[in-house]
Design an enzyme around this catalytic site. Structure first.
Site, PDB file in Angstrom:
ATOM      1  N   HIS A 140     105.390 -49.273 160.726  1.00 32.26           N
ATOM      2  CA  HIS A 140     106.370 -48.756 161.689  1.00 32.26           C
ATOM      3  C   HIS A 140     107.481 -47.997 160.972  1.00 32.26           C
ATOM      4  O   HIS A 140     107.819 -46.863 161.337  1.00 32.26           O
ATOM      5  CB  HIS A 140     106.953 -49.916 162.497  1.00 32.26           C
ATOM      6  N   GLU A 141     108.063 -48.614 159.951  1.00 37.05           N
ATOM      7  CA  GLU A 141     109.176 -47.976 159.238  1.00 37.05           C
ATOM      8  C   GLU A 141     108.726 -46.723 158.501  1.00 37.05           C
ATOM      9  O   GLU A 141     109.429 -45.705 158.486  1.00 37.05           O
ATOM     10  CB  GLU A 141     109.826 -48.970 158.274  1.00 37.05           C
ATOM     11  N   HIS A 144     108.569 -43.685 160.799  1.00 41.96           N
ATOM     12  CA  HIS A 144     109.836 -42.990 161.049  1.00 41.96           C
ATOM     13  C   HIS A 144     110.037 -41.877 160.017  1.00 41.96           C
ATOM     14  O   HIS A 144     110.483 -40.774 160.353  1.00 41.96           O
ATOM     15  CB  HIS A 144     111.011 -43.963 160.965  1.00 41.96           C
ATOM     16  N   GLU A 198     111.117 -44.848 168.556  1.00 39.95           N
ATOM     17  CA  GLU A 198     110.612 -46.192 168.281  1.00 39.95           C
ATOM     18  C   GLU A 198     109.173 -46.345 168.771  1.00 39.95           C
ATOM     19  O   GLU A 198     108.332 -46.948 168.093  1.00 39.95           O
ATOM     20  CB  GLU A 198     111.510 -47.241 168.938  1.00 39.95           C
TER      21      GLU A 198
END
Length: 269
Positions: A140-141, A144, A198
């Site tokens: 997920h990070e 970004h 997100e």
């Protein structure tokens, strides 16, 4: 009027020159056009300086990579995920990826532009993360950074400021009117846009972990654990993040697209 005309011209120039897409769609189909005007070099330079300062401060406090076994675990999972980033952008395979662990009870992890990762021990310990669950958070990070959400957010904030100036000047509003417009922009544009970021990171991250051979269903476990951990929930329309329940629903919906990638990865291992 001359000032207003200049502001409108500048805003129009930014709109017509700033549309781009930083990634390929992948199996999950990330195809939203992005508004980007801030340069990649400028953002990368800022991120490099910030990362250096943060890790130096942590090192000075003797909280940087203090547990070799845990650091090796985080770096090992990250390495498998990094090997899959070409599904979204080939150039990221050549980034100078950096992965560090800070001994801190904060439930957080992040990845700066250019692949600069920090994981806090608090998120691993308090959520009792398995390797697959940790892969979901790291994926997920990392997403970004791959999607350049920080650069996009900086660009849209820049554009929002121009828009507020144009609207205030055209309507003859003073400081009070500008403040009201800024508040409106915050809750009708800025926050929902962050929720979009997100959601994109959730979907891209679950594809990365599946391609790396981690069961993507573990991403659902993460948000179920978050639900149990959270004592209160902010109102959705005032949050920069989707609700945990919404994230779980989105992840369940995308499972048919990523489970075959996981099955293929495990067959080939």
């Amino acid at each position: 009027m001359k000032k207003l005309a200049l502001l409108i011209s500048f805003a129009a120039m930014m709109i017509f020159t700033g549309c781009a897409s930083t990634t390929q769609g992948g199996a999950v189909g990330i195809d939203r056009s992005q508004f980007i005007t801030v340069s990649e070099a400028e953002m990368d330079q800022s991120a490099a300086l910030a990362y250096k300062q943060i890790t130096a401060q942590a090192n000075a406090k003797h909280v940087l990579n203090t547990d070799k076994k845990l650091t090796d675990r985080v770096r090992g999972i990250s390495k498998r995920l990094i090997a899959q980033v070409g599904a979204f952008r080939k150039d990221a395979l050549k980034w100078n990826w950096q992965v560090n662990v800070i001994n801190d009870p904060t439930i957080n992890a992040w990845c700066m532009p250019g692949g600069r990762i920090v994981v806090y021990t608090g998120i691993i310990e308090k959520l009792k993360l398995t390797d697959a669950e940790l892969a979901a958070i790291l994926g997920h990070e990392m997403s970004h950074a791959l999607r350049e959400h920080s650069r996009e957010r900086a660009s849209t904030e820049q554009m929002k400021d121009v828009g507020i100036a144009v609207a205030s000047s055209a309507a003859g509003l003073g400081d009070l009117g500008s403040a009201a417009l800024n508040m409106a922009a915050q809750y009708t544009f800025t926050l929902p846009f962050s929720r979009t970021h997100e959601t994109e990171a959730d979907l891209m991250g679950v594809e990365l972990m599946a391609r790396a051979g981690y069961d993507p269903r573990a991403a659902i476990n993460v948000w179920e654990k978050m639900n149990k951990l959270n004592e209160s929930h902010p109102l959705k329309f005032m949050s920069t993040h989707p609700s945990n329940d919404d994230r779980i629903a989105d992840l369940k919906e995308v499972m048919p697209k990523v489970l075959p990638l996981y099955e293929a990865a495990t067959r080939n291992r």
